[in-house]
Write an enzyme that holds these catalytic residues in place. Structure first.
Site, PDB file in Angstrom:
ATOM      1  N   SER A  70       0.564  -1.143   0.338  1.00 51.76           N
ATOM      2  CA  SER A  70      -0.291   0.128   0.447  1.00 51.76           C
ATOM      3  C   SER A  70       1.242   1.199  -0.096  1.00 51.76           C
ATOM      4  O   SER A  70       1.796   1.177   0.640  1.00 51.76           O
ATOM      5  CB  SER A  70      -0.959   0.145   1.482  1.00 51.76           C
ATOM      6  OG  SER A  70      -1.559   1.511   1.056  1.00 51.76           O
TER       7      SER A  70
ATOM      8  N   TYR B 223      -2.382  -0.564  10.245  1.00 54.04           N
ATOM      9  CA  TYR B 223      -2.699  -1.731   9.009  1.00 54.04           C
ATOM     10  C   TYR B 223      -1.465  -0.557   7.778  1.00 54.04           C
ATOM     11  O   TYR B 223      -0.451  -1.725   7.340  1.00 54.04           O
ATOM     12  CB  TYR B 223      -4.031  -0.474   8.016  1.00 54.04           C
ATOM     13  CG  TYR B 223      -3.773  -1.095   6.981  1.00 54.04           C
ATOM     14  CD1 TYR B 223      -4.191  -1.646   5.789  1.00 54.04           C
ATOM     15  CD2 TYR B 223      -3.447   0.496   5.660  1.00 54.04           C
ATOM     16  CE1 TYR B 223      -4.088  -2.096   4.285  1.00 54.04           C
ATOM     17  CE2 TYR B 223      -3.075  -0.165   4.128  1.00 54.04           C
ATOM     18  CZ  TYR B 223      -3.920  -1.321   3.659  1.00 54.04           C
ATOM     19  OH  TYR B 223      -3.961  -1.263   2.633  1.00 54.04           O
TER      20      TYR B 223
HETATM   21  N1  NAP Z   1      -8.389  -0.859  -2.181  1.00 56.83           N
HETATM   22  C1  NAP Z   1      -7.753   0.573  -1.554  1.00 56.83           C
HETATM   23  O1  NAP Z   1      -7.742   1.847  -1.990  1.00 56.83           O
HETATM   24  C2  NAP Z   1      -6.621   0.039  -1.547  1.00 56.83           C
HETATM   25  C3  NAP Z   1      -5.491   0.743  -1.077  1.00 56.83           C
HETATM   26  C4  NAP Z   1      -3.783   0.596  -1.184  1.00 56.83           C
HETATM   27  C5  NAP Z   1      -3.597  -0.927  -1.330  1.00 56.83           C
HETATM   28  N2  NAP Z   1      -4.528  -2.029  -1.118  1.00 56.83           N
HETATM   29  C6  NAP Z   1      -4.368  -3.108  -0.868  1.00 56.83           C
HETATM   30  O2  NAP Z   1      -5.060  -3.892  -1.969  1.00 56.83           O
HETATM   31  C7  NAP Z   1      -5.718  -5.181  -1.349  1.00 56.83           C
HETATM   32  C8  NAP Z   1      -6.812  -5.538  -2.209  1.00 56.83           C
HETATM   33  O3  NAP Z   1      -7.904  -4.667  -1.685  1.00 56.83           O
HETATM   34  P1  NAP Z   1      -8.993  -4.206  -1.765  1.00 56.83           P
HETATM   35  O4  NAP Z   1      -9.512  -2.972  -1.881  1.00 56.83           O
HETATM   36  O5  NAP Z   1      -9.105  -4.832  -3.666  1.00 56.83           O
HETATM   37  O6  NAP Z   1     -10.084  -5.121  -1.178  1.00 56.83           O
HETATM   38  P2  NAP Z   1     -11.635  -5.775  -0.652  1.00 56.83           P
HETATM   39  O7  NAP Z   1     -12.181  -5.091  -1.846  1.00 56.83           O
HETATM   40  O8  NAP Z   1     -11.836  -5.779   0.246  1.00 56.83           O
HETATM   41  O9  NAP Z   1     -11.475  -7.428  -1.075  1.00 56.83           O
HETATM   42  C9  NAP Z   1     -10.438  -7.901  -0.725  1.00 56.83           C
HETATM   43  C10 NAP Z   1     -10.393  -9.378  -0.834  1.00 56.83           C
HETATM   44  O10 NAP Z   1      -9.550 -10.049   0.186  1.00 56.83           O
HETATM   45  C11 NAP Z   1     -10.898 -11.088   0.742  1.00 56.83           C
HETATM   46  N3  NAP Z   1     -10.254 -11.687   2.422  1.00 56.83           N
HETATM   47  C12 NAP Z   1     -10.266 -10.474   3.407  1.00 56.83           C
HETATM   48  N4  NAP Z   1     -10.421 -11.165   4.042  1.00 56.83           N
HETATM   49  C13 NAP Z   1      -9.534 -12.474   3.932  1.00 56.83           C
HETATM   50  C14 NAP Z   1      -8.851 -13.202   4.777  1.00 56.83           C
HETATM   51  N5  NAP Z   1      -9.504 -13.927   6.232  1.00 56.83           N
HETATM   52  N6  NAP Z   1      -8.650 -14.806   3.969  1.00 56.83           N
HETATM   53  C15 NAP Z   1      -9.111 -14.356   2.702  1.00 56.83           C
HETATM   54  N7  NAP Z   1      -9.108 -13.766   2.558  1.00 56.83           N
HETATM   55  C16 NAP Z   1      -9.709 -13.006   3.088  1.00 56.83           C
HETATM   56  C17 NAP Z   1     -12.135 -10.599   0.367  1.00 56.83           C
HETATM   57  O11 NAP Z   1     -12.363 -12.293   0.412  1.00 56.83           O
HETATM   58  P3  NAP Z   1     -13.354 -12.413   1.680  1.00 56.83           P
HETATM   59  O12 NAP Z   1     -14.017 -11.476   3.115  1.00 56.83           O
HETATM   60  O13 NAP Z   1     -15.026 -13.232   1.102  1.00 56.83           O
HETATM   61  O14 NAP Z   1     -12.836 -13.104   2.337  1.00 56.83           O
HETATM   62  C18 NAP Z   1     -11.605 -10.221  -1.004  1.00 56.83           C
HETATM   63  O15 NAP Z   1     -11.537 -11.250  -1.886  1.00 56.83           O
HETATM   64  C19 NAP Z   1      -5.642  -5.400  -0.324  1.00 56.83           C
HETATM   65  O16 NAP Z   1      -3.811  -5.930   0.350  1.00 56.83           O
HETATM   66  C20 NAP Z   1      -5.120  -4.068   0.234  1.00 56.83           C
HETATM   67  O17 NAP Z   1      -4.645  -3.286   1.188  1.00 56.83           O
HETATM   68  C21 NAP Z   1      -6.212  -1.804  -0.978  1.00 56.83           C
END
Ligand code: NAP
Length: 259
Positions: free
Chosen positions: A136, A149
């Site tokens: 991130s 985080y």
């Molecule tokens: N979106 C942003 O603004 C942003 C910014 C910086 C970094 N990131 C990083 O990018 C990555 C993806 O983010 P995103 O925003 O696409 O996330 P998201 O839309 O919230 O999706 C999260 C994914 O992780 C799964 N997950 C969550 N907890 C889990 C667990 N305990 N075991 C297995 N699977 C789990 C969720 O499915 P289930 O809930 O069904 O398990 C889902 O498939 C993350 O590492 C996040 O920190 C995102």
């Protein structure tokens, strides 16, 4: 039954929605057999992947179980995309975050990756494969509302660099992508991070998301789309960029202001 062919296998964690789902779709398009993991197998994940695995990656045994199923089904692990991660909205300060919350944040965002890499490593060395860790922009630019985080992601970025140094000579590349605010369910769901911030600001979610890019200093003037992050993951996962190892690609719409 193990299926062995020349087709490469990619394991993508957190694949049921957001960035992970976009990565899964792109890698399947590029000819990988994708094993996508999440706690809940959504219809979208089932449709997009070659194998969808329901697993909790914040548990000590979850990551090894995922890799066992992926290798058992297809006989190799060529690419590992550690995308799983999550942040909680915190309106209270540092002192209100107890040990249990710190531990949960690190179990999911850091130790889940440590354990997944450990389990997949023999297969990745055998296939001369590649790891992409999704960190991130908060790893470099910490902010108080996501202090736990940001610390876990900083540890992940640091780990990725050390792994690239150890594993590069063994033929395994390790790179990081560091997204900034990206339009995923974490931001757009009624019970997500964005909704929490909107409520704290006394705004509707729509109104909040409209004003957020300007307020947060995104020079692109908009949230990043998940596919824009997935494009970089796709490039790093391909054999086209074999000279890239130990790199960290910030994809944050120009939010970070330091070099
Ligand atoms: N979106 C942003 O603004 C942003 C910014 C910086 C970094 N990131 C990083 O990018 C990555 C993806 O983010 P995103 O925003 O696409 O996330 P998201 O839309 O919230 O999706 C999260 C994914 O992780 C799964 N997950 C969550 N907890 C889990 C667990 N305990 N075991 C297995 N699977 C789990 C969720 O499915 P289930 O809930 O069904 O398990 C889902 O498939 C993350 O590492 C996040 O920190 C995102």
């Amino acid at each position: 039954m193990t299926v062995k062919t020349a087709v490469k296998t990619a394991v993508v964690t957190g694949a049921s929605k957001g960035i992970g789902l976009a990565v899964t779709r792109f890698l399947e398009e590029d000819g990988f057999r994708v094993v996508g993991a999440a706690r809940t197998v959504t219809p979208e994940l089932k449709e997009a992947s070659s194998l969808a695995v329901s697993v909790d990656l914040a548990t000590p045994q979850g990551p090894a179980e995922l890799i066992r199923q992926a290798h058992g089904a297809f006989g190799s692990v060529d690419v590992l995309v550690n995308n799983v991660g999550a942040f909680s909205p915190r309106t209270s300060g540092f002192a209100a975050i107890d040990d249990i919350e710190w531990q949960h944040t690190f179990e999911l965002n850091f130790f889940g990756v440590v354990r997944t890499v450990r389990a997949a490593l023999p297969h990745l060395v055998a296939s001369q494969g590649s790891i992409v860790n999704v960190s991130s922009a908060r790893a470099r630019g910490p902010q108080p509302p996501t202090v736990d985080y940001g610390a876990a992601k900083a540890a992940l970025t640091n780990l990725s660099k050390a792994l690239s140094m150890e594993l590069g000579p063994k033929g395994v590349r390790v790179n990081t992508v560091s997204p900034g605010p990206t339009r995923t369910p974490a931001w757009t769901d009624a019970d997500g991070f964005g909704a929490g911030l909107a409520a704290a600001a006394g705004k509707s979610l729509e109104e909040f998301l409209e004003g957020f890019p300007g307020m947060a200093g995104l020079t692109t003037g908009r949230l990043t789309e998940p596919e824009e992050v997935a494009e970089v993951v796709r490039m790093l996962a391909s054999g086209r960029t074999r000279a890239v190892n130990g790199a960290d690609f910030v994809i944050d719409g120009g939010q970070l202001k330091t070099v």
